[in-house]
Motif scaffolding. Structure first.
Motif, PDB file in Angstrom:
ATOM      1  N   GLN B  66       0.794  -1.082   0.311  1.00 30.78           N
ATOM      2  CA  GLN B  66       0.212  -0.508  -0.118  1.00 30.78           C
ATOM      3  C   GLN B  66       0.684   1.551  -0.039  1.00 30.78           C
ATOM      4  OE1 GLN B  66      -3.107  -0.706  -0.482  1.00 30.78           O
ATOM      5  NE2 GLN B  66      -3.405   1.943  -1.125  1.00 30.78           N
ATOM      6  N   SER B  67       1.665   1.458   0.606  1.00 29.42           N
ATOM      7  CA  SER B  67       2.533   2.265   0.798  1.00 29.42           C
ATOM      8  C   SER B  67       3.364   2.644  -0.426  1.00 29.42           C
ATOM      9  CB  SER B  67       4.235   2.207   1.882  1.00 29.42           C
ATOM     10  OG  SER B  67       4.814   0.754   2.140  1.00 29.42           O
ATOM     11  N   THR B  68       3.890   1.625  -1.168  1.00 33.37           N
ATOM     12  CA  THR B  68       4.383   2.088  -2.658  1.00 33.37           C
ATOM     13  C   THR B  68       3.134   2.432  -2.801  1.00 33.37           C
ATOM     14  OG1 THR B  68       6.455  -0.038  -2.065  1.00 33.37           O
ATOM     15  CG2 THR B  68       5.348   0.620  -4.548  1.00 33.37           C
ATOM     16  N   PHE B  69       2.124   2.348  -3.454  1.00 36.83           N
ATOM     17  CA  PHE B  69       1.140   2.777  -4.388  1.00 36.83           C
ATOM     18  C   PHE B  69       0.963   3.887  -4.413  1.00 36.83           C
ATOM     19  CE2 PHE B  69      -0.086  -1.795  -4.718  1.00 36.83           C
ATOM     20  CZ  PHE B  69       0.786  -2.935  -5.516  1.00 36.83           C
ATOM     21  N   ASP B  70       0.958   4.131  -2.248  1.00 34.22           N
ATOM     22  CA  ASP B  70       0.144   5.548  -2.569  1.00 34.22           C
ATOM     23  C   ASP B  70       1.239   6.768  -2.681  1.00 34.22           C
ATOM     24  OD1 ASP B  70      -1.686   4.873  -0.921  1.00 34.22           O
ATOM     25  OD2 ASP B  70      -1.242   4.419   1.194  1.00 34.22           O
ATOM     26  N   THR B  82      -3.955   1.447 -11.434  1.00 35.62           N
ATOM     27  CA  THR B  82      -4.531   0.339 -10.814  1.00 35.62           C
ATOM     28  C   THR B  82      -4.247  -1.290 -10.837  1.00 35.62           C
ATOM     29  OG1 THR B  82      -5.529  -0.423 -13.546  1.00 35.62           O
ATOM     30  CG2 THR B  82      -6.618   1.193 -12.184  1.00 35.62           C
ATOM     31  N   ILE B  83      -4.119  -1.298  -9.209  1.00 33.05           N
ATOM     32  CA  ILE B  83      -3.803  -2.556  -8.986  1.00 33.05           C
ATOM     33  C   ILE B  83      -4.478  -4.058  -8.807  1.00 33.05           C
ATOM     34  CG2 ILE B  83      -2.393  -3.991  -6.440  1.00 33.05           C
ATOM     35  CD1 ILE B  83      -1.343  -0.704  -7.555  1.00 33.05           C
ATOM     36  N   THR B  84      -3.886  -5.008  -9.680  1.00 32.16           N
ATOM     37  CA  THR B  84      -4.059  -6.527  -9.182  1.00 32.16           C
ATOM     38  C   THR B  84      -3.931  -7.378  -8.935  1.00 32.16           C
ATOM     39  OG1 THR B  84      -5.162  -5.445 -11.508  1.00 32.16           O
ATOM     40  CG2 THR B  84      -5.373  -7.743 -11.588  1.00 32.16           C
ATOM     41  N   LEU B 273       8.980   5.619 -13.519  1.00 35.58           N
ATOM     42  CA  LEU B 273       8.625   4.786 -12.343  1.00 35.58           C
ATOM     43  C   LEU B 273       9.433   4.223 -11.314  1.00 35.58           C
ATOM     44  CD1 LEU B 273       5.501   4.194 -12.962  1.00 35.58           C
ATOM     45  CD2 LEU B 273       5.895   1.660 -12.599  1.00 35.58           C
ATOM     46  N   SER B 274      11.108   3.957 -12.583  1.00 36.50           N
ATOM     47  CA  SER B 274      12.185   3.981 -11.514  1.00 36.50           C
ATOM     48  C   SER B 274      12.669   4.599 -11.138  1.00 36.50           C
ATOM     49  CB  SER B 274      13.547   2.703 -12.563  1.00 36.50           C
ATOM     50  OG  SER B 274      13.474   3.462 -13.331  1.00 36.50           O
ATOM     51  N   LYS B 275      13.211   5.294 -11.450  1.00 36.21           N
ATOM     52  CA  LYS B 275      12.888   6.987 -11.267  1.00 36.21           C
ATOM     53  C   LYS B 275      12.378   6.975  -9.295  1.00 36.21           C
ATOM     54  CE  LYS B 275      15.147   9.669 -13.775  1.00 36.21           C
ATOM     55  NZ  LYS B 275      15.033  10.752 -15.095  1.00 36.21           N
ATOM     56  N   ALA B 276      10.896   7.150  -9.214  1.00 34.96           N
ATOM     57  CA  ALA B 276      10.230   6.944  -8.561  1.00 34.96           C
ATOM     58  C   ALA B 276      10.603   6.589  -7.223  1.00 34.96           C
ATOM     59  CB  ALA B 276       8.791   7.688  -9.062  1.00 34.96           C
ATOM     60  N   LEU B 277      10.684   5.046  -7.991  1.00 37.85           N
ATOM     61  CA  LEU B 277      10.728   4.166  -6.608  1.00 37.85           C
ATOM     62  C   LEU B 277      11.977   4.286  -6.237  1.00 37.85           C
ATOM     63  CD1 LEU B 277       9.583   0.513  -8.497  1.00 37.85           C
ATOM     64  CD2 LEU B 277       8.687   1.874  -6.656  1.00 37.85           C
ATOM     65  N   PHE B 278      13.281   4.159  -6.139  1.00 44.02           N
ATOM     66  CA  PHE B 278      14.928   4.905  -5.461  1.00 44.02           C
ATOM     67  C   PHE B 278      14.770   5.517  -4.949  1.00 44.02           C
ATOM     68  CE2 PHE B 278      16.619   2.466  -9.918  1.00 44.02           C
ATOM     69  CZ  PHE B 278      15.820   1.265  -9.480  1.00 44.02           C
ATOM     70  N   SER B 279      13.965   7.089  -5.570  1.00 46.80           N
ATOM     71  CA  SER B 279      13.338   7.797  -4.596  1.00 46.80           C
ATOM     72  C   SER B 279      12.806   7.923  -2.807  1.00 46.80           C
ATOM     73  CB  SER B 279      13.479   8.986  -5.448  1.00 46.80           C
ATOM     74  OG  SER B 279      12.757   9.442  -6.507  1.00 46.80           O
ATOM     75  N   MET B 280      12.150   7.006  -3.179  1.00 44.14           N
ATOM     76  CA  MET B 280      10.698   6.404  -2.405  1.00 44.14           C
ATOM     77  C   MET B 280      11.213   6.500  -1.235  1.00 44.14           C
ATOM     78  SD  MET B 280       8.334   3.854  -2.195  1.00 44.14           S
ATOM     79  CE  MET B 280       8.108   2.622  -0.614  1.00 44.14           C
ATOM     80  N   GLN B 281      11.361   6.682  -0.408  1.00 39.51           N
ATOM     81  CA  GLN B 281      11.273   6.859   1.367  1.00 39.51           C
ATOM     82  C   GLN B 281      10.410   6.101   2.094  1.00 39.51           C
ATOM     83  OE1 GLN B 281      13.597   9.336   2.157  1.00 39.51           O
ATOM     84  NE2 GLN B 281      13.764   9.459   1.024  1.00 39.51           N
ATOM     85  N   PRO B 282      10.911   4.980   2.414  1.00 40.36           N
ATOM     86  CA  PRO B 282      10.051   3.838   3.175  1.00 40.36           C
ATOM     87  C   PRO B 282       9.804   4.461   4.180  1.00 40.36           C
ATOM     88  CG  PRO B 282      12.848   4.036   3.849  1.00 40.36           C
ATOM     89  CD  PRO B 282      12.452   5.191   3.715  1.00 40.36           C
ATOM     90  N   GLY B 283       8.178   4.439   4.645  1.00 41.21           N
ATOM     91  CA  GLY B 283       7.433   4.342   5.180  1.00 41.21           C
ATOM     92  C   GLY B 283       7.275   3.994   6.811  1.00 41.21           C
ATOM     93  N   ALA B 284       5.886   4.024   7.133  1.00 43.94           N
ATOM     94  CA  ALA B 284       6.230   2.762   8.349  1.00 43.94           C
ATOM     95  C   ALA B 284       5.984   1.796   8.372  1.00 43.94           C
ATOM     96  CB  ALA B 284       4.582   3.077   9.001  1.00 43.94           C
TER      97      ALA B 284
END
Lengths: 207, 604
Positions: B66-70, B82-84, B273-284
């Motif tokens: 969920q945190s990744t999608f958010d 959209t998540i399947t 997407l990959s750029k976004a993922l690598f810069s994603m800050q860890p959530g809870a």
């Protein structure tokens, strides 16, 4: 010697059979000679006497049929009577073709054997006489010249001296001379006697 | 790293792959509505479809990421995500149907997507509190804590073990460890695939339906944390010392889940997407995405197990290959057929020739036997013939001497002159007697070896030998020789000689008859074999019967008179008897002889 006594040659390798056949033929007065083989037969065979040969088909050395052939090649007058231990049709046929008098199976009937021997001996005697006549004629013709033989043949043919002279292209006188010589050599006085002399040499044979 | 969309991969298995895709398309079409309800509306902002492998159920899958999608939704507002969720086969089908742009899945499933659909990893998950991303996942083999005897993986041999499915990553990871212990889970254990979610595995082990379970690493711990399981309830089997992973594992560790780009997804989108993922800050949940692992250890695992992309050619693949090369296949099949037909024909011909050869050999052997037989018979005839000749000599001599004597006696010869020749007659008679005695002694003292023979065969052979002669003479031979007559001890040839002799006699006896017949009958009874030869000739002359068996007695013009005499001697030498009788009503004669059967001889 055409008048010589006949003789029977018995050829069998079995001495008992030889002896018994000899005993039988001597019972009726024949002279016989026993031979154990073909070789002995030819050693002792006297062609001048009327004879017959009682021959076993099966013999050591020369076989019965070979002996028969040899006799024929020698112009022997001997009649051949085959006897055999058991019937052998092909051999019998061949033997009869070659002029065998008969083919008898052992044990044979004595009368039949003696009859055949008698037949064979008379045939042999006649043949001997014939042979003697021919030999005598041959001897006499040997005394004639070539021209005399030619003239003789034409005389026998019934030709006259003139006809003979024409045929031989000589004079009639010469023909007459030949005829005179012929009659002198034959010892005859007439043409008829000359013809008889030439055709049947025993008659009036002086020599 | 990317594979440009539309580029056709040159893979020897591409045909199989395409077929698989077709199949997957049908599957996806059936479930398509469920898979991406919103995928078809096509409104801006552009839709990005992400598939997520659900191993603990759809909700759990959604929750885990969920945190990744958010984050993605926030970072890339121009896209609508959209998540399947679904199982691996479901996701594979969706990828094949081009209904997904990205997939988050386990390393094993990724490997299949990578090989079959040219998917590539954009990033690998990392648990910031956990081990390095290359060692994020393993499997746990667990058993009820009460089963104290189950300590190592080897203890599970031939027991029942529960797992999610044969292609679950956990099962595969565990399989490798079992194989290292010499256990093939699919062969040496009863594997019970309970399906997803993996909680079912725990339930199966708890309920005792399985002795142990295989589950993805950390699931057990998470269930304990959630209260779905108790900490002391299970024990981990074959536990490996885990470095930084805080869960108990039974297997070596593999990289964490990848964020996967499907082949058709545009490189631009993937890059964003990959750029976004690598810069994603860890959530809870402490999840982050890092540079993708090369997944070599997973490849190694699948290669070892020979599964997934490393599975041997499937049947479908082979058929596909044949279809692709159908013309060559036809040629090969024709050649194979020709070869087969040729082989069959050759082996048929060889068999036929062999049989012909055997028949020829058999015929040659029979001919040889027949010839030998005939030669021996004719030798006996020859012997009798020469014997007759030998006998004839003294007989001829005797007769001739006797006739000579008669003539001399008729001529008046006296007894003395004949004495000697009578002696010679006696000698010849003795000679004949000697021959007869020698002959009889020869037969008696030199009996041919008597061996057990089958009279049926011997008698039939004799009749067969006689048949041509009979046919020539217009004689009908009626034989009644039953099968399986008991054996007799005899010289077969001599017995045949007797039968031939009797048949020959019969033939001569019926020569004058219009209807010529001879019956030969054999029967075994009372310990002896009785053989009779009956003819329909004129029968025997009065008085003949008494002398018939004397040597040299004959009623025939060309007979030797030895046949019956010799036959009787032979029969007697075999312990039997030969006799003759005129048939009732004057219809010919019957010669009978019997020979003792072997059992009888043995008793005697």
């Amino acid at each position: 010697m055409p008048d010589a006594a006949p003789v029977i040659y018995i050829v069998d390798d079995d001495p008992a059979v030889r002896d018994a056949v000899g005993f039988l033929v001597s019972s009726v007065g024949y002279e016989y000679v026993s031979c154990a083989s073909g070789k002995e037969l030819f050693d002792r065979l006297d062609a001048a006497r009327p004879c017959c040969i009682v021959l076993d088909v099966r013999l050591p050395g020369l076989s019965g049929l070979e002996i028969q052939r040899e006799l024929q090649s020698r112009n022997a007058t001997a009649g051949v009577i085959f006897i055999t231990g058991h019937g052998d049709i092909p051999k019998a046929v061949r033997a009869m073709r070659l002029g065998a008098v008969d083919f008898l199976e052992k044990p044979f009937d004595d009368q039949v054997l003696l009859d055949r021997i008698s037949d064979a001996l008379s045939a042999s005697g006649e043949a001997l006489a014939r042979n003697a006549k021919q030999r005598s004629l041959a001897r006499r013709l040997e005394g004639l010249t070539e021209r005399e033989r030619e003239v003789l043949a034409l005389v026998i043919a019934g030709k006259t001296s003139k006809a003979i002279a024409v045929d031989l292209d000589i004079s009639a006188k010469t023909v007459d001379n030949h005829r005179a010589n012929l009659m002198a050599k034959a010892g005859v006085n007439s043409v008829a006697q000359l013809i008889a002399w030439a055709q049947n040499p025993s008659d009036g044979d002086t020599g | 790293m990317y594979m440009p969309a539309g580029k056709v991969r040159r893979d020897p298995r591409s045909r199989a792959v395409r077929t698989k895709r077709t199949f997957a398309f049908i599957f996806a079409a059936a479930v398509g509505g469920l898979a991406s309800v919103g995928a078809a509306n096509g409104e801006p902002p552009a839709e990005v479809r992400i598939g997520v492998l659900a191993y603990r159920g759809a909700e759990s899958a959604d929750g885990a990421w969920q945190s990744t999608f958010d984050y993605l939704s926030a970072a890339l507002p121009q896209y609508r995500f959209t998540i399947t969720t679904g199982t691996a086969p479901f996701l594979t089908a969706a990828v094949a149907a081009h209904r997904l742009d990205f997939v988050i899945t386990n390393p094993g499933h990724f490997l299949e997507l990578k090989v079959d659909y040219s998917a590539s990893a954009l990033a690998t998950e990392e648990d910031l509190e956990g081990p390095p991303p290359a060692e994020a996942i393993g499997a746990t083999v667990f058993a009820p804590a009460a089963r104290a005897e189950l300590q190592t993986l080897s203890d599970l041999r031939s027991l029942r073990i529960a797992a999610a499915s044969p292609d679950a990553f956990g099962f595969r990871a565990a399989s490798r460890e079992f194989l290292d212990h010499g256990i093939d889970p699919l062969k040496n254990m009863t594997t019970d695939f309970v399906g997803f979610p993996v909680d079912e595995i725990v339930k199966a082990v708890r309920a005792g339906r399985a002795d142990a379970g295989i589950i993805r690493s950390c699931v057990l711990e998470r269930m304990v944390a959630e209260g779905a399981a108790r900490d002391e309830e299970f024990r981990v089997i074959g536990r490996k010392p885990s470095s930084d992973l805080r869960c108990q594992v039974s297997t070596r560790l593999y990289p964490g889940w990848p964020f996967v780009k499907v082949a058709q997804t545009s490189p631009a989108l993937a890059q964003q997407l990959s750029k976004a993922l690598f810069s994603m800050q860890p959530g809870a949940d402490e999840k982050a995405w890092v540079e993708p692992d090369d997944y070599a250890s997973v490849q190694d695992l699948y290669r070892t197990l020979k599964v997934g992309p490393y599975a041997p050619f499937t049947k479908l693949g082979l058929l596909d290959l044949i279809f692709e090369h159908r013309y060559w296949a036809a040629v090969v099949i024709m050649a194979a057929l020709w070869w087969l037909v040729h082989g069959v024909r050759v082996s048929y011909l060889v068999r036929q020739r062999t049989r012909e050869l055997q028949l020829a050999h058999e015929a040659a052997r029979l001919r040889g036997e027949q010839m030998e037989h005939t030669v021996r018979l004719s030798l006996m005839g020859e012997m009798a013939s020469s014997l007759a000749h030998e006998i004839n000599q003294p007989l001829a001599a005797i007769l001739t001497y006797a006739r000579g004597c008669e003539r001399r006696i008729a001529g008046g010869a006296d007894a003395d002159s004949l004495r000697e020749v009578v002696g010679r007659i006696a000698v010849q008679a003795e000679r004949a007697g000697d021959i007869v005695r020698r002959m009889r002694e020869f037969v008696r003292k030199n009996p041919a070896p008597q061996v057990p023979i089958d009279p049926t065969a011997a008698l039939r052979d004799a009749v067969a030998l006689f048949e041509p002669t009979a046919a020539n003479a217009g004689l009908e031979v009626i034989a009644d020789i039953p099968d399986g007559l008991p054996k007799i001890r005899a010289d077969r040839l001599q017995i045949e000689e007797i039968v031939l002799n009797l048949l020959q006699n019969a033939l001569e006896a019926v020569a004058a008859q219009p209807d010529r017949k001879v019956w030969i009958v054999a029967a075994a009874a009372a310990g002896r074999l009785d053989i009779s030869v009956r003819d329909n000739g004129p029968g025997l002359a009065p008085g003949a019967a008494a002398r018939l068996f004397d040597p040299f007695f004959t009623t025939k013009s060309n007979g030797l008179g030895l046949g019956l005499s010799l036959s009787r001697t032979i029969v007697e030498a075999h312990g039997g008897q030969l006799s003759v009788a005129t048939n009732a009503a004057d219809t010919g004669a019957t010669f009978r002889f019997y020979l003792p059967l072997m059992e009888d001889v043995a008793r005697a």
